[in-house]
Write an enzyme that holds these catalytic residues in place. Structure first.
Site, PDB file in Angstrom:
ATOM      1  N   PHE A  18      -5.442  -8.757 -23.519  1.00  0.00           N
ATOM      2  CA  PHE A  18      -4.391  -8.008 -24.202  1.00  0.00           C
ATOM      3  C   PHE A  18      -4.013  -6.784 -23.364  1.00  0.00           C
ATOM      4  CE2 PHE A  18      -8.590  -7.006 -25.774  1.00  0.00           C
ATOM      5  CZ  PHE A  18      -8.666  -5.625 -25.630  1.00  0.00           C
TER       6      PHE A  18
ATOM      7  N   GLY B  20       5.502   7.749 -41.648  1.00  0.00           N
ATOM      8  CA  GLY B  20       4.094   7.395 -41.479  1.00  0.00           C
ATOM      9  C   GLY B  20       3.290   8.436 -40.746  1.00  0.00           C
TER      10      GLY B  20
ATOM     11  N   SER C  91       0.729  10.042 -41.505  1.00  0.00           N
ATOM     12  CA  SER C  91      -0.721  10.010 -41.672  1.00  0.00           C
ATOM     13  C   SER C  91      -1.383   8.974 -40.775  1.00  0.00           C
ATOM     14  CB  SER C  91      -1.083   9.713 -43.137  1.00  0.00           C
ATOM     15  OG  SER C  91      -0.577   8.438 -43.521  1.00  0.00           O
ATOM     16  N   GLY C  92      -0.580   8.191 -40.057  1.00  0.00           N
ATOM     17  CA  GLY C  92      -1.117   7.158 -39.189  1.00  0.00           C
ATOM     18  C   GLY C  92      -1.481   7.667 -37.806  1.00  0.00           C
TER      19      GLY C  92
ATOM     20  N   TYR D 219       4.413 -14.040 -28.476  1.00  0.00           N
ATOM     21  CA  TYR D 219       3.831 -15.150 -29.242  1.00  0.00           C
ATOM     22  C   TYR D 219       4.798 -16.333 -29.388  1.00  0.00           C
ATOM     23  CZ  TYR D 219      -0.210 -12.426 -30.816  1.00  0.00           C
ATOM     24  OH  TYR D 219      -1.372 -11.700 -30.866  1.00  0.00           O
TER      25      TYR D 219
ATOM     26  N   TYR E  47       1.053 -11.118 -38.542  1.00  0.00           N
ATOM     27  CA  TYR E  47       1.432  -9.796 -38.007  1.00  0.00           C
ATOM     28  C   TYR E  47       2.538  -9.898 -36.960  1.00  0.00           C
ATOM     29  CZ  TYR E  47       1.331  -5.302 -35.670  1.00  0.00           C
ATOM     30  OH  TYR E  47       1.711  -4.107 -35.103  1.00  0.00           O
TER      31      TYR E  47
ATOM     32  N   LYS F 136       6.393  -8.158 -37.303  1.00  0.00           N
ATOM     33  CA  LYS F 136       7.002  -7.243 -36.338  1.00  0.00           C
ATOM     34  C   LYS F 136       8.290  -7.819 -35.757  1.00  0.00           C
ATOM     35  CE  LYS F 136       5.540  -3.815 -35.577  1.00  0.00           C
ATOM     36  NZ  LYS F 136       5.597  -2.545 -36.330  1.00  0.00           N
TER      37      LYS F 136
ATOM     38  N   ALA G  10       6.060   4.081 -39.271  1.00  0.00           N
ATOM     39  CA  ALA G  10       5.287   3.478 -40.356  1.00  0.00           C
ATOM     40  C   ALA G  10       5.510   1.980 -40.439  1.00  0.00           C
ATOM     41  CB  ALA G  10       5.670   4.128 -41.685  1.00  0.00           C
TER      42      ALA G  10
END
Length: 348
Positions: free
Chosen positions: A225, A13, A15-16, A136, A161, A165, A88
């Site tokens: 957060f 990844g 390009s992130g 969470y 999400y 993860k 990525a």
């Protein structure tokens, strides 16, 4: 580092936002770097990002094509590598209609990378997970959240999400235990990643600062957060990559304390002056946020987190790896300054 050019690091990844910063730090340390992109069209953009970040050793960088959604290219990507930073992962600004659109690429993509790395004789993989895999669906903690905790994916109020993860990270640990052979795994669990953008492609979390500076947010929902600078997250990846103490460990990447959206906005107004004059300071009552959530699925995703403190500890990374992150305020200011530099916010 001695003889780093003899060692090849695969960064997935590239390009992130985080991937580019990981490449920068690996190149700066003298490693040869191979990075995956989904299309050759991304190569020029990645090089521009790295040049914007001050890269001076681009001759050590090569590209390879690979996609988390299929097997093709991963064997070639991992071949000859000593280390892999698997950065990525899908994180769209708009939540997909079905959670499997996030879960399957995250889980299956992670397993593709791990299998290729194992077969190539990679020494250690550092996986980018998230604090979303920790905080969470579990009872509120009276003490800061740590690496010992796991998100409960069976809880009905856990968004897609955090599920993706958590499931991907669980799958990685299971793979190492059952099929990993001698390959080692370390995991970095970042909070909200901010810091200097290198161009128009940046993390979803950065959109918050962009929207605050643009005045696109009428007020501040009561959300809290963790904040961390992308440069420090990349640094933690590099430490976890080589430090023997990082083998088999998770590391929360955060710069305490957690912040409310109002506090973020106030930091921008205090430190950025006229450039942040549109940032709101008023707090939106929870009932109003819940009302908006009836019509906005993105707002609905965070309703369960209203008013919940999310203090997290970074003591493990500091004590085991000597990690010392920037302050959250400095990370936010660096975000704002870079967004302005690249013309990614409205003129003041």
């Amino acid at each position: 580092m001695a003889n780093t050019e003899e060692k090849l690091v695969l960064v997935t990844g590239g390009s992130g936002f985080l991937g580019a910063h990981c490449i920068l730090q690996c190149l700066d340390a003298g490693y040869r770097v191979r990075t995956t992109v989904r299309s050759t069209k991304s190569e020029d953009n990645v090089r521009k990002m790295l040049k914007a970040g001050g890269a001076t050793k681009l001759h050590l960088l090569t590209f390879t094509i690979a996609d988390l959604l299929n097997d093709e290219g991963w064997r070639e990507a991992a071949e000859g590598c000593t280390y892999v930073l698997h950065v990525a992962s899908p994180y769209p600004a708009i939540t997909p209609k079905h959670e499997n659109e996030l879960i399957i690429p995250a889980r299956d993509g992670t397993l593709r990378v791990l299998r290729a790395a194992r077969d190539a004789g990679v020494k250690r993989v550092v996986l980018t997970s998230s604090v979303a895999a920790i905080v969470y669906g579990i009872p509120l903690q009276k003490t800061p959240y740590t690496e010992e905790l796991w998100t409960n994916v069976d809880s009905p109020d856990v968004p897609s999400y955090p599920k993706s993860k958590t499931i991907a990270e669980r799958a990685a640990w299971d793979f190492i235990e059952k099929e990993g052979g001698s390959m080692e795994l370390s995991v970095v669990n970042p909070a909200g990643i901010f810091g200097p953008v290198l161009g128009p492609d940046f993390a979803t979390s950065v959109i918050l600062v962009q929207r605050l500076l643009n005045g696109d947010v009428p007020g501040c929902p009561q959300l809290q957060f963790g904040v961390v600078d992308v440069r420090d997250v990349a640094d933690l990846h590099c430490r976890a990559m080589t430090n023997p103490k990082a083998k088999g460990e998770r590391f929360v990447a955060v710069s305490p304390p957690c912040m409310t959206i109002q506090q973020v906005s106030m930091v921008l107004r205090d430190r950025m002056g006229n450039a942040a004059k549109r940032s709101p300071t008023c707090v939106i009552p929870n009932f109003l946020t819940r009302l908006v959530a009836l019509f906005d699925p993105e707002v609905a995703n965070v309703i369960s987190e209203l008013g919940k403190p999310k203090d997290m500890s970074n003591e493990k990374a500091k004590n085991l790896l000597g990690w010392q992150p920037r302050t959250g305020a400095d990370a936010l200011v660096a975000t704002a300054e870079s967004l302005i530099e690249f013309g990614l916010v409205k003129a003041a």
